[in-house]
Structure formats: structure tokens, C-alpha cells
Design a protein around this motif. Structure first.
Motif, PDB file in Angstrom:
ATOM      1  N   PHE A 157       0.844  -1.195   0.000  1.00 20.10           N
ATOM      2  CA  PHE A 157       0.000   0.000   0.000  1.00 20.10           C
ATOM      3  C   PHE A 157       0.881   1.247   0.000  1.00 20.10           C
ATOM      4  O   PHE A 157       1.200   1.810   1.049  1.00 20.10           O
ATOM      5  N   ALA A 158       1.258   1.659  -1.208  1.00 20.53           N
ATOM      6  CA  ALA A 158       2.257   2.724  -1.342  1.00 20.53           C
ATOM      7  C   ALA A 158       1.667   4.123  -1.358  1.00 20.53           C
ATOM      8  O   ALA A 158       2.378   5.100  -1.127  1.00 20.53           O
ATOM      9  N   ALA A 159       0.376   4.266  -1.674  1.00 18.48           N
ATOM     10  CA  ALA A 159      -0.242   5.592  -1.776  1.00 18.48           C
ATOM     11  C   ALA A 159      -1.145   5.830  -0.570  1.00 18.48           C
ATOM     12  O   ALA A 159      -1.715   4.889  -0.010  1.00 18.48           O
ATOM     13  N   ALA A 160      -1.270   7.103  -0.184  1.00 14.71           N
ATOM     14  CA  ALA A 160      -2.046   7.435   1.008  1.00 14.71           C
ATOM     15  C   ALA A 160      -2.929   8.656   0.760  1.00 14.71           C
ATOM     16  O   ALA A 160      -2.598   9.535  -0.036  1.00 14.71           O
ATOM     17  N   SER A 161      -4.052   8.691   1.460  1.00 11.47           N
ATOM     18  CA  SER A 161      -5.007   9.791   1.362  1.00 11.47           C
ATOM     19  C   SER A 161      -5.578  10.057   2.752  1.00 11.47           C
ATOM     20  O   SER A 161      -5.610   9.158   3.600  1.00 11.47           O
ATOM     21  N   ALA A 162      -6.047  11.279   2.978  1.00  8.65           N
ATOM     22  CA  ALA A 162      -6.632  11.647   4.265  1.00  8.65           C
ATOM     23  C   ALA A 162      -8.156  11.683   4.206  1.00  8.65           C
ATOM     24  O   ALA A 162      -8.795  12.408   4.964  1.00  8.65           O
ATOM     25  N   SER A 163      -8.755  10.898   3.291  1.00 12.40           N
ATOM     26  CA  SER A 163     -10.213  10.816   3.167  1.00 12.40           C
ATOM     27  C   SER A 163     -10.657   9.363   3.250  1.00 12.40           C
ATOM     28  O   SER A 163      -9.854   8.440   3.051  1.00 12.40           O
ATOM     29  N   TRP A 164     -11.955   9.162   3.546  1.00 14.16           N
ATOM     30  CA  TRP A 164     -12.556   7.836   3.449  1.00 14.16           C
ATOM     31  C   TRP A 164     -13.330   7.731   2.143  1.00 14.16           C
ATOM     32  O   TRP A 164     -13.917   8.721   1.677  1.00 14.16           O
ATOM     33  N   TYR A 165     -13.399   6.527   1.566  1.00 13.73           N
ATOM     34  CA  TYR A 165     -14.058   6.315   0.274  1.00 13.73           C
ATOM     35  C   TYR A 165     -15.057   5.167   0.365  1.00 13.73           C
ATOM     36  O   TYR A 165     -14.716   4.065   0.814  1.00 13.73           O
ATOM     37  N   PHE A 166     -16.292   5.451  -0.052  1.00 13.30           N
ATOM     38  CA  PHE A 166     -17.396   4.488  -0.110  1.00 13.30           C
ATOM     39  C   PHE A 166     -17.853   3.995   1.270  1.00 13.30           C
ATOM     40  O   PHE A 166     -18.957   3.480   1.394  1.00 13.30           O
ATOM     41  N   LEU A 167     -17.061   4.162   2.283  1.00  8.13           N
ATOM     42  CA  LEU A 167     -17.344   3.606   3.604  1.00  8.13           C
ATOM     43  C   LEU A 167     -18.180   4.595   4.420  1.00  8.13           C
ATOM     44  O   LEU A 167     -17.745   5.710   4.700  1.00  8.13           O
ATOM     45  N   SER A 168     -19.403   4.174   4.808  1.00  9.13           N
ATOM     46  CA  SER A 168     -20.281   5.082   5.558  1.00  9.13           C
ATOM     47  C   SER A 168     -20.662   4.555   6.928  1.00  9.13           C
ATOM     48  O   SER A 168     -21.208   5.317   7.736  1.00  9.13           O
ATOM     49  N   GLY A 169     -20.407   3.288   7.222  1.00  7.91           N
ATOM     50  CA  GLY A 169     -20.764   2.785   8.541  1.00  7.91           C
ATOM     51  C   GLY A 169     -20.225   1.404   8.817  1.00  7.91           C
ATOM     52  O   GLY A 169     -19.987   0.610   7.905  1.00  7.91           O
ATOM     53  N   VAL A 170     -20.018   1.129  10.101  1.00  4.32           N
ATOM     54  CA  VAL A 170     -19.732  -0.217  10.596  1.00  4.32           C
ATOM     55  C   VAL A 170     -20.714  -0.476  11.731  1.00  4.32           C
ATOM     56  O   VAL A 170     -20.773   0.294  12.698  1.00  4.32           O
ATOM     57  N   ASP A 171     -21.523  -1.530  11.589  1.00  5.69           N
ATOM     58  CA  ASP A 171     -22.531  -1.887  12.576  1.00  5.69           C
ATOM     59  C   ASP A 171     -22.082  -3.118  13.347  1.00  5.69           C
ATOM     60  O   ASP A 171     -21.334  -3.959  12.832  1.00  5.69           O
ATOM     61  N   VAL A 172     -22.575  -3.238  14.582  1.00  9.16           N
ATOM     62  CA  VAL A 172     -22.281  -4.400  15.410  1.00  9.16           C
ATOM     63  C   VAL A 172     -23.584  -5.052  15.848  1.00  9.16           C
ATOM     64  O   VAL A 172     -24.642  -4.419  15.893  1.00  9.16           O
ATOM     65  N   ALA A 173     -23.501  -6.343  16.180  1.00 10.39           N
ATOM     66  CA  ALA A 173     -24.653  -7.075  16.711  1.00 10.39           C
ATOM     67  C   ALA A 173     -24.140  -8.117  17.691  1.00 10.39           C
ATOM     68  O   ALA A 173     -23.044  -8.661  17.501  1.00 10.39           O
ATOM     69  N   PRO A 174     -24.897  -8.447  18.753  1.00 14.46           N
ATOM     70  CA  PRO A 174     -26.102  -7.706  19.133  1.00 14.46           C
ATOM     71  C   PRO A 174     -25.714  -6.350  19.701  1.00 14.46           C
ATOM     72  O   PRO A 174     -24.669  -6.206  20.324  1.00 14.46           O
ATOM     73  N   GLY A 175     -26.569  -5.349  19.461  1.00 15.68           N
ATOM     74  CA  GLY A 175     -26.242  -3.996  19.879  1.00 15.68           C
ATOM     75  C   GLY A 175     -27.373  -3.340  20.632  1.00 15.68           C
ATOM     76  O   GLY A 175     -28.542  -3.656  20.399  1.00 15.68           O
ATOM     77  N   PRO A 176     -27.057  -2.410  21.541  1.00 15.52           N
ATOM     78  CA  PRO A 176     -28.094  -1.674  22.251  1.00 15.52           C
ATOM     79  C   PRO A 176     -28.758  -0.661  21.337  1.00 15.52           C
ATOM     80  O   PRO A 176     -28.245  -0.338  20.268  1.00 15.52           O
ATOM     81  N   GLY A 177     -29.874  -0.125  21.752  1.00 16.35           N
ATOM     82  CA  GLY A 177     -30.586   0.861  20.949  1.00 16.35           C
ATOM     83  C   GLY A 177     -30.451   2.259  21.502  1.00 16.35           C
ATOM     84  O   GLY A 177     -31.375   3.069  21.353  1.00 16.35           O
ATOM     85  N   ASP A 178     -29.306   2.550  22.144  1.00 17.26           N
ATOM     86  CA  ASP A 178     -29.141   3.836  22.817  1.00 17.26           C
ATOM     87  C   ASP A 178     -28.005   4.672  22.241  1.00 17.26           C
ATOM     88  O   ASP A 178     -27.409   5.496  22.914  1.00 17.26           O
ATOM     89  N   GLY A 179     -27.681   4.463  20.960  1.00 16.50           N
ATOM     90  CA  GLY A 179     -26.594   5.196  20.331  1.00 16.50           C
ATOM     91  C   GLY A 179     -26.860   6.694  20.267  1.00 16.50           C
ATOM     92  O   GLY A 179     -28.001   7.146  20.250  1.00 16.50           O
TER      93      GLY A 179
END
Length: 386
Positions: A157-179
Motif C-alpha cells: 500500500f504505497a499511496a495514502a489519502s486523508a479521506s474515506w471512500y465508499f465507507l459510511s458505517g460499521v454496525d455491530v450485533a447484538p447492539g443496544p438501541g441507545d446510540g
């Protein structure tokens, strides 16, 4: 402790943005072809299973993903041995995200703890076209030529950027509903904090909750330069327009904390004489218009059953954006947030930071806090009122 655990809950998020020049060079307009993107994020809460959410909201043609892997981050572009998993959609390793759409993957049997880091590797064999992205990641995204999604090391991985691409979330389960969703601008996004250190305001708030034995998801839905009342081609739709996507549609959420309005006030005072063309347009916005936007978001949050917390606007005195008119408008908005009773609770960040940022809390531009300043903001939040 957090509440009952049930289905999916968002643990990390980034608000999708339209491809553009942004504040710094990025790869969003050119997109990707025959390349692997490796991106690492820090979860706010943990779970026994994870899934990835991808956004192709601003794409112009279908996004064909040749493969995707997920593992525990080991620093830089490396992945912890023994943790790498193939990620599928409907059981398929290769899948397509339609233009204008978002997509959630199948569950990945990877156990991750609160405040742990996970690394996603996305292989795009075919041209992606312009990439939906998040401009200010304040961490490093890596790019490699060819298919490197199974690599544990980061040497390819020779190139680097300070932005995220296409990635909008990471979810977990089981999870509480108090985020807790923190909706805002660069003061939420983390401008001025140390890159790669996870010292943004939402990060610090998640750390406080975990240290208190009350871990809750804290979701960063800030966009640098974003406003409550004004759309921008590069800085995102106004907060009221993206409220449904970035707050109400997030899984496992119980509270929204709104820290927004400083850009409506500050940028209108530039009269178009900004050294940053990316900030355009510059309409004048009154305190009353900002308040109306807050009221709209409060109403919609309450209708969805969410608790609402209003954060007062931190100081900007001494910055490029400070004018007498702007200072008066900020004071008026803050007085309304404190005194109107419209929000269920108030996080008085302005009072905690004072009329102007002191040197210890200032990143240097008299507007964006330093690491210590963001910590002071998090410490000003009464955890019991969340």
C-alpha cells in the motif's frame, strides 16, 4: 451500563459527500480501477458480529466490487494475523452497488471490543467512476495497485489519502438501541485534532462513556464546512436536508446531539471574500434562520422517538470568520439553545470554552479546538443528561 442488546447498531459512521476538490488533495473525482483501498476505523462499541455499510450515493454508474475483507487493525496498513475474514453480500464475494444507493453487507463473525480498530480492504477491479467519499477522515486511507485484500502486511500500500471512500458505517450485533448521533460540522468532524489519534469530540465522548462503565455508540456525522440552512456542492447538503439519512436512518440510535450553526453565521459574513473557494456559497443567514433549522430537527427527532441534546456554539473570536454581527448572532443562538427549553438537554460547550479559545484549547486558527479543546468539550457534556 448500556441497555438491552438486540439487533444491529451503528458503532462507527461517516457522512457521505459528493466527489470534489475538498480542503486537500483526494482521489474522489478520479475514482479507482484495478486497486485495493485499505481503511481503518475505531469502533465506539463492540459486538460479536460486524457488517459494513457502503455508500455509492453520488455514483454515476454501478459500483462493481470484486472483493472485500475485514480484520482487526494492527497499525498502519497492517491487519492482525488470524482475524481476516471475507465479507459477502447475499453470500457472494463479488457484488454490485447501484448508482445512487447504499448497501449493507452480510454479517461477519468477527468479535470486536469497544474502542477497537477494524480494517476494511476493498478491491475494485473495474473503474469505479467518481467516488462517494468523506473528505476529512483525519486518518490515513491506503491504496495498492492490484488485489491486496488478503495481505496482512502493509508493504503493497504505497499511496495514502486523508479521506474515506465508499465507507459510511460499521454496525455491530447484538447492539443496544441507545446510540448517540453527533450531527455537526468541522467541530464534530475533528478539524484541528491530531490525525490518526482519534481525538475528535465524538471520540472523546465515547471514551468518557466507556470509562464510566456506560459504553454507548457515539456516531460522528460531522462534515467540515457544513451548515444548517445552506446546501454546498462540496460541503454537503444542509443539516436539515441530511437529517433523515445521517440521524434517523442510523440503526440502534436513541439520542441526537446537534452541534451546528457556526458556519451559517460565520460564512455569511465573508461576503464572498473567502480565501477558500470550497466554502461557497456565502448567503447571509440570521440567528432566527439557524434557530428555525434547529426547531425542524428537534421536531423530526421527537417524532422518531429520539432524545434531543442541543450544544451551544463554541467561540470563534479572533478567527478569520469573526465579525461583530457574527458574534451577536452566535450569542443569540446560544441564548436560545440554553433558555428556550426546546431541547431535552443542553451541552454548554460555549460556556466551557469561554468567549475565546485559550491557547491550550486552540489548534491555532482561533476557531477549531486542539486535542485538549476537544477533550474539554467532551468533559462539558453531562453524561446523565444523554
Amino acid at each position: 451500563m448500556s441497555g438491552p442488546r438486540h439487533g444491529w447498531a451503528a458503532s462507527w459512521t461517516a457522512s457521505p459527500q459528493r466527489p470534489g476538490a475538498g480542503f486537500a488533495p483526494n482521489w474522489s473525482q478520479e475514482g479507482f480501477a484495478g486497486q485495493t483501498l485499505r481503511q481503518t476505523v475505531r469502533l465506539s462499541i463492540g459486538g460479536e458480529r460486524l457488517r459494513i455499510r457502503l455508500s455509492h450515493r453520488y455514483g454515476t454508474a454501478p459500483l462493481r466490487v470484486a472483493g472485500l475483507t475485514l480484520g482487526a487493525g494492527a497499525g498502519g496498513a497492517a491487519v492482525e494475523p488470524g482475524t481476516l475474514h471475507e465479507v459477502t453480500v447475499n453470500g457472494r464475494a463479488a457484488f454490485t452497488v447501484p448508482a445512487g444507493a447504499d448497501l449493507a453487507t452480510d454479517a461477519v463473525p468477527l468479535t470486536a471490543g469497544a474502542l477497537s480498530r477494524v480494517t476494511l480492504s476493498l478491491y475494485l477491479a473495474e473503474p469505479s467512476g467518481p467516488a462517494t467519499y468523506h473528505a476529512q477522515a483525519l486518518t490515513t486511507t491506503y491504496r495498492a495497485e492490484g488485489d491486496h485484500r488478503a495481505d496482512l502486511g502493509g508493504t503493497g500500500f504505497a499511496a495514502a489519502s486523508a479521506s474515506w471512500y465508499f465507507l459510511s458505517g460499521v454496525d455491530v450485533a447484538p447492539g443496544p438501541g441507545d446510540g448517540i448521533v453527533v450531527l455537526g460540522d468541522s467541530l464534530t468532524d475533528g478539524t484541528g485534532s491530531t490525525p490518526g489519534a482519534d481525538r475528535r469530540f465524538p471520540d472523546r465522548l465515547a471514551e468518557r462513556l466507556a470509562a464510566a462503565g456506560r459504553p454507548r455508540a457515539v456516531l460522528n456525522q460531522g462534515i467540515g464546512g457544513n451548515r444548517v440552512t445552506v446546501d454546498s456542492p462540496w460541503l454537503g447538503e444542509r443539516a436539515t436536508a441530511r437529517f433523515r439519512r445521517d440521524v434517523l436512518e442510523q440503526p440502534g440510535v436513541g439520542t441526537v446531539l446537534v452541534l451546528a450553526g457556526i458556519n451559517d453565521i460565520a460564512l455569511g459574513g465573508l461576503d464572498g471574500n473567502s480565501p477558500f473557494p470550497v466554502l461557497a456559497p456565502y448567503p447571509r443567514v440570521t440567528a432566527q434562520e439557524v434557530v428555525a433549522g434547529h426547531l425542524d430537527m428537534i421536531r423530526r427527532a421527537r417524532a422518531a422517538g429520539l432524545r434531543t441534546v442541543g450544544a451551544t456554539l463554541p467561540p470563534m473570536r479572533g478567527s478569520l470568520f469573526s465579525t461583530p454581527e457574527g458574534e451577536a448572532a452566535r450569542a443569540a443562538v446560544n441564548a436560545w439553545i440554553r433558555e428556550s427549553g426546546e431541547y431535552d438537554a443542553v451541552a454548554d460547550l460555549a460556556r466551557a470554552l469561554g468567549d475565546a479559545l485559550d491557547p491550550a484549547h486552540d489548534s491555532g486558527d482561533h476557531l477549531h479546538p486542539s486535542d485538549a479543546g476537544y477533550l474539554a468539550m467532551a468533559e462539558a457534556v453531562d453524561l446523565d443528561r444523554l
